[in-house]
Design a protein around this motif. Structure first.
Motif, PDB file in Angstrom:
ATOM      1  N   GLY A   1       0.817  -1.210   0.000  1.00 15.14           N
ATOM      2  CA  GLY A   1       0.000   0.000   0.000  1.00 15.14           C
ATOM      3  C   GLY A   1       0.849   1.258   0.000  1.00 15.14           C
ATOM      4  O   GLY A   1       0.592   2.197  -0.756  1.00 15.14           O
ATOM      5  N   LEU A   2       1.876   1.278   0.836  1.00 10.65           N
ATOM      6  CA  LEU A   2       2.772   2.438   0.879  1.00 10.65           C
ATOM      7  C   LEU A   2       3.525   2.603  -0.443  1.00 10.65           C
ATOM      8  O   LEU A   2       3.757   3.724  -0.902  1.00 10.65           O
ATOM      9  CB  LEU A   2       3.757   2.286   2.034  1.00 10.65           C
ATOM     10  N   ALA A   3       3.883   1.482  -1.058  1.00 16.76           N
ATOM     11  CA  ALA A   3       4.573   1.550  -2.342  1.00 16.76           C
ATOM     12  C   ALA A   3       3.667   2.163  -3.408  1.00 16.76           C
ATOM     13  O   ALA A   3       4.142   2.893  -4.289  1.00 16.76           O
ATOM     14  CB  ALA A   3       5.038   0.163  -2.760  1.00 16.76           C
ATOM     15  N   ARG A   4       2.378   1.871  -3.332  1.00 18.22           N
ATOM     16  CA  ARG A   4       1.428   2.469  -4.277  1.00 18.22           C
ATOM     17  C   ARG A   4       1.305   3.971  -4.054  1.00 18.22           C
ATOM     18  O   ARG A   4       1.104   4.728  -5.006  1.00 18.22           O
ATOM     19  CB  ARG A   4       0.075   1.784  -4.157  1.00 18.22           C
ATOM     20  N   LEU A   5       1.423   4.408  -2.809  1.00 19.41           N
ATOM     21  CA  LEU A   5       1.468   5.856  -2.551  1.00 19.41           C
ATOM     22  C   LEU A   5       2.729   6.459  -3.160  1.00 19.41           C
ATOM     23  O   LEU A   5       2.710   7.569  -3.693  1.00 19.41           O
ATOM     24  CB  LEU A   5       1.459   6.130  -1.044  1.00 19.41           C
ATOM     25  N   GLY A   6       3.830   5.713  -3.050  1.00 18.90           N
ATOM     26  CA  GLY A   6       5.108   6.175  -3.584  1.00 18.90           C
ATOM     27  C   GLY A   6       6.110   6.431  -2.475  1.00 18.90           C
ATOM     28  O   GLY A   6       5.837   7.204  -1.553  1.00 18.90           O
ATOM     29  N   LEU A   7       7.263   5.780  -2.564  1.00 23.61           N
ATOM     30  CA  LEU A   7       8.278   5.912  -1.519  1.00 23.61           C
ATOM     31  C   LEU A   7       9.569   6.539  -2.030  1.00 23.61           C
ATOM     32  O   LEU A   7      10.569   6.569  -1.315  1.00 23.61           O
ATOM     33  CB  LEU A   7       8.580   4.534  -0.909  1.00 23.61           C
ATOM     34  N   THR A   8       9.569   7.044  -3.253  1.00 26.71           N
ATOM     35  CA  THR A   8      10.791   7.631  -3.804  1.00 26.71           C
ATOM     36  C   THR A   8      11.194   8.904  -3.070  1.00 26.71           C
ATOM     37  O   THR A   8      12.376   9.246  -3.018  1.00 26.71           O
ATOM     38  CB  THR A   8      10.632   7.937  -5.300  1.00 26.71           C
ATOM     39  N   GLN A   9      10.224   9.614  -2.506  1.00 25.86           N
ATOM     40  CA  GLN A   9      10.541  10.823  -1.742  1.00 25.86           C
ATOM     41  C   GLN A   9      10.163  10.632  -0.267  1.00 25.86           C
ATOM     42  O   GLN A   9       9.510  11.476   0.335  1.00 25.86           O
ATOM     43  CB  GLN A   9       9.825  12.043  -2.331  1.00 25.86           C
ATOM     44  N   ALA A  10      10.609   9.509   0.274  1.00 25.17           N
ATOM     45  CA  ALA A  10      10.304   9.196   1.674  1.00 25.17           C
ATOM     46  C   ALA A  10      11.557   8.765   2.415  1.00 25.17           C
ATOM     47  O   ALA A  10      12.383   8.023   1.889  1.00 25.17           O
ATOM     48  CB  ALA A  10       9.247   8.099   1.756  1.00 25.17           C
ATOM     49  N   ASP A  11      11.682   9.252   3.640  1.00 28.17           N
ATOM     50  CA  ASP A  11      12.747   8.810   4.546  1.00 28.17           C
ATOM     51  C   ASP A  11      12.130   7.818   5.525  1.00 28.17           C
ATOM     52  O   ASP A  11      11.132   8.122   6.186  1.00 28.17           O
ATOM     53  CB  ASP A  11      13.332  10.003   5.306  1.00 28.17           C
ATOM     54  N   ILE A  12      12.729   6.631   5.621  1.00 27.64           N
ATOM     55  CA  ILE A  12      12.172   5.552   6.447  1.00 27.64           C
ATOM     56  C   ILE A  12      13.114   5.272   7.613  1.00 27.64           C
ATOM     57  O   ILE A  12      14.303   5.001   7.418  1.00 27.64           O
ATOM     58  CB  ILE A  12      11.969   4.275   5.617  1.00 27.64           C
ATOM     59  N   LEU A  13      12.560   5.340   8.828  1.00 30.74           N
ATOM     60  CA  LEU A  13      13.326   5.087  10.045  1.00 30.74           C
ATOM     61  C   LEU A  13      12.579   4.072  10.897  1.00 30.74           C
ATOM     62  O   LEU A  13      11.348   4.004  10.852  1.00 30.74           O
ATOM     63  CB  LEU A  13      13.518   6.382  10.841  1.00 30.74           C
ATOM     64  N   THR A  14      13.300   3.298  11.694  1.00 27.63           N
ATOM     65  CA  THR A  14      12.650   2.308  12.545  1.00 27.63           C
ATOM     66  C   THR A  14      13.259   2.277  13.944  1.00 27.63           C
ATOM     67  O   THR A  14      14.443   2.570  14.123  1.00 27.63           O
ATOM     68  CB  THR A  14      12.745   0.896  11.916  1.00 27.63           C
ATOM     69  N   SER A  15      12.449   1.902  14.895  1.00 24.26           N
ATOM     70  CA  SER A  15      12.926   1.588  16.242  1.00 24.26           C
ATOM     71  C   SER A  15      13.881   0.397  16.133  1.00 24.26           C
ATOM     72  O   SER A  15      13.706  -0.481  15.294  1.00 24.26           O
ATOM     73  CB  SER A  15      11.730   1.243  17.135  1.00 24.26           C
ATOM     74  N   PRO A  16      14.900   0.315  16.990  1.00 24.32           N
ATOM     75  CA  PRO A  16      15.853  -0.789  16.912  1.00 24.32           C
ATOM     76  C   PRO A  16      15.378  -2.098  17.526  1.00 24.32           C
ATOM     77  O   PRO A  16      16.092  -3.113  17.479  1.00 24.32           O
ATOM     78  CB  PRO A  16      17.063  -0.240  17.682  1.00 24.32           C
ATOM     79  N   VAL A  17      14.183  -2.130  18.100  1.00 25.32           N
ATOM     80  CA  VAL A  17      13.661  -3.347  18.736  1.00 25.32           C
ATOM     81  C   VAL A  17      13.386  -4.404  17.659  1.00 25.32           C
ATOM     82  O   VAL A  17      12.963  -4.086  16.542  1.00 25.32           O
ATOM     83  CB  VAL A  17      12.380  -3.022  19.525  1.00 25.32           C
ATOM     84  N   THR A  18      13.609  -5.661  17.992  1.00 26.39           N
ATOM     85  CA  THR A  18      13.514  -6.750  17.014  1.00 26.39           C
ATOM     86  C   THR A  18      12.202  -6.735  16.242  1.00 26.39           C
ATOM     87  O   THR A  18      12.185  -6.871  15.016  1.00 26.39           O
ATOM     88  CB  THR A  18      13.683  -8.120  17.701  1.00 26.39           C
ATOM     89  N   ARG A  19      11.080  -6.582  16.931  1.00 26.63           N
ATOM     90  CA  ARG A  19       9.786  -6.660  16.246  1.00 26.63           C
ATOM     91  C   ARG A  19       9.573  -5.515  15.256  1.00 26.63           C
ATOM     92  O   ARG A  19       8.912  -5.698  14.240  1.00 26.63           O
ATOM     93  CB  ARG A  19       8.638  -6.725  17.263  1.00 26.63           C
ATOM     94  N   THR A  20      10.141  -4.345  15.544  1.00 28.53           N
ATOM     95  CA  THR A  20      10.001  -3.243  14.592  1.00 28.53           C
ATOM     96  C   THR A  20      10.956  -3.412  13.415  1.00 28.53           C
ATOM     97  O   THR A  20      10.603  -3.135  12.266  1.00 28.53           O
ATOM     98  CB  THR A  20      10.245  -1.885  15.287  1.00 28.53           C
ATOM     99  N   VAL A  21      12.154  -3.883  13.690  1.00 33.69           N
ATOM    100  CA  VAL A  21      13.128  -4.108  12.612  1.00 33.69           C
ATOM    101  C   VAL A  21      12.609  -5.180  11.650  1.00 33.69           C
ATOM    102  O   VAL A  21      12.681  -5.023  10.421  1.00 33.69           O
ATOM    103  CB  VAL A  21      14.497  -4.517  13.200  1.00 33.69           C
ATOM    104  N   GLN A  22      12.054  -6.268  12.209  1.00 31.82           N
ATOM    105  CA  GLN A  22      11.511  -7.319  11.351  1.00 31.82           C
ATOM    106  C   GLN A  22      10.334  -6.804  10.527  1.00 31.82           C
ATOM    107  O   GLN A  22      10.220  -7.091   9.327  1.00 31.82           O
ATOM    108  CB  GLN A  22      11.061  -8.511  12.201  1.00 31.82           C
ATOM    109  N   THR A  23       9.449  -6.051  11.164  1.00 29.66           N
ATOM    110  CA  THR A  23       8.294  -5.504  10.441  1.00 29.66           C
ATOM    111  C   THR A  23       8.750  -4.615   9.295  1.00 29.66           C
ATOM    112  O   THR A  23       8.238  -4.713   8.172  1.00 29.66           O
ATOM    113  CB  THR A  23       7.389  -4.712  11.395  1.00 29.66           C
ATOM    114  N   ALA A  24       9.708  -3.741   9.568  1.00 28.14           N
ATOM    115  CA  ALA A  24      10.218  -2.845   8.531  1.00 28.14           C
ATOM    116  C   ALA A  24      10.838  -3.630   7.381  1.00 28.14           C
ATOM    117  O   ALA A  24      10.677  -3.272   6.202  1.00 28.14           O
ATOM    118  CB  ALA A  24      11.232  -1.879   9.132  1.00 28.14           C
ATOM    119  N   HIS A  25      11.534  -4.709   7.705  1.00 26.92           N
ATOM    120  CA  HIS A  25      12.173  -5.524   6.670  1.00 26.92           C
ATOM    121  C   HIS A  25      11.129  -6.104   5.714  1.00 26.92           C
ATOM    122  O   HIS A  25      11.299  -6.049   4.483  1.00 26.92           O
ATOM    123  CB  HIS A  25      12.969  -6.657   7.321  1.00 26.92           C
TER     124      HIS A  25
END
Length: 223
Positions: free
Chosen positions: A105-129
Motif C-alpha cells: 500500500g505504501l509503495a502504491r502511494l510512492g516511496l521515492t521521496q520518503a525517509d524511512i526510520l525504525t525503532s531498533p527493537v527486534t519486532r520493529t526491525v523485522q516488520t520494517a524488513h
C-alpha cells in the motif's frame, strides 16, 4: 397559632429556593461535562471510512512530501499463538504477511521521496524488513518516545519529503496525547498507520489512521 404557622411557611422559602438553585447548578454541570465528553476527540478518524475528499487530501499532501506516518509493528510473537519468525521478541509469520501488505500500500502511494526510520527493537526491525524489503536506519528515539516525541517527529521531517516511522503502540499513544487526543480509546492496531500533515513551517495536524486491512479502500481514489 396562625402567626406561628405563617412564620414557618416564610422560613421554609429560602431553603426551597436554595434547593432549586442546587438542582439547577447540578444540571448545568452535568450538561457541561456531557458536552465536553462529546467534543473530546477519543482517537483519530479512520481515513478509509472518511470519504473520497479525505482520501484525496491525503494523496495530495503525500505527493507534496508533507506527510509523516507512524506505523505500529506487526503481530508480536510473545503475545500470540501463531508461529514465530524466529526470536520470541520478534513478530509472527502472520505478522510478516500483514507487514508485506501494508508495504504494498505504501509503495502504491510512492516511496521515492520518503525517509524511512525504525525503532531498533527486534519486532520493529523485522516488520520494517518485510514492509519495505529493506532494513531502514534504526533510531533509538522511536523506541523510547515519551514527552518529546511530537517535537522529535517534526525535527526529523525534511521539507518536501515524507517521513515513515516504524514504532510501537505506546509511542503512538504518546504522540496522540501530545497532538490533542488525550482520551484515546484504544491502542493502535498491529501494522496500523497514523498519518500526520506537517507543513513547511513545522505546523502539525493529525489526519487519521489506516488499519492494515483498509489499504485497498484508502487507495480507491488513487485508482
Amino acid at each position: 397559632m396562625g402567626e406561628k404557622n405563617l412564620g414557618n411557611s416564610v422560613s421554609r422559602k429560602p431553603s426551597s429556593c436554595l434547593s432549586k438553585k442546587v438542582v439547577t447548578m447540578g444540571a448545568l454541570t452535568l450538561a457541561v461535562l456531557a458536552t465536553c465528553f462529546v467534543l473530546w476527540p477519543k482517537s483519530p478518524a479512520n481515513l478509509a471510512h472518511e470519504g473520497a475528499q479525505a482520501r484525496a487530501q491525503l494523496l495530495q499532501l503525500w505527493s507534496a512530501g508533507e506527510i509523516a506516518v507512524l506505523l505500529r509493528h506487526a503481530e508480536r510473537c510473545d503475545r500470540s499463538s501463531n508461529p514465530c519468525l524466529g526470536p520470541t521478541d520478534g513478530i509472527t509469520r502472520v505478522g510478516s504477511e500483514a507487514a508485506a501488505g501494508v508495504g504494498q500500500g505504501l509503495a502504491r502511494l510512492g516511496l521515492t521521496q520518503a525517509d524511512i526510520l525504525t525503532s531498533p527493537v527486534t519486532r520493529t526491525v523485522q516488520t520494517a524488513h518485510y514492509m519495505f524489503n529493506s532494513d531502514p536506519r534504526t533510531q533509538e528515539w522511536l523506541a523510547t518516545c515519551g514527552t518529546t516525541l511530537r517535537n522529535d517527529v517534526v525535527a526529523h521531517k525534511v521539507a518536501h519529503r515524507n517521513l515513515v516511522l516504524m514504532t510501537h503502540s505506546g509511542c503512538i499513544a504518546d504522540f496522540e496525547k501530545q497532538t490533542g487526543f488525550k482520551h484515546s480509546a484504544k491502542d493502535a492496531e498491529y501494522a496500523s498507520a497514523l498519518f500526520v500533515h506537517i507543513d513547511g513551517h513545522g505546523q502539525l495536524k493529525v489526519l487519521g489512521i489506516v488499519n492494515a486491512e483498509d489499504w485497498n479502500t484508502l487507495l480507491e481514489e488513487k485508482n
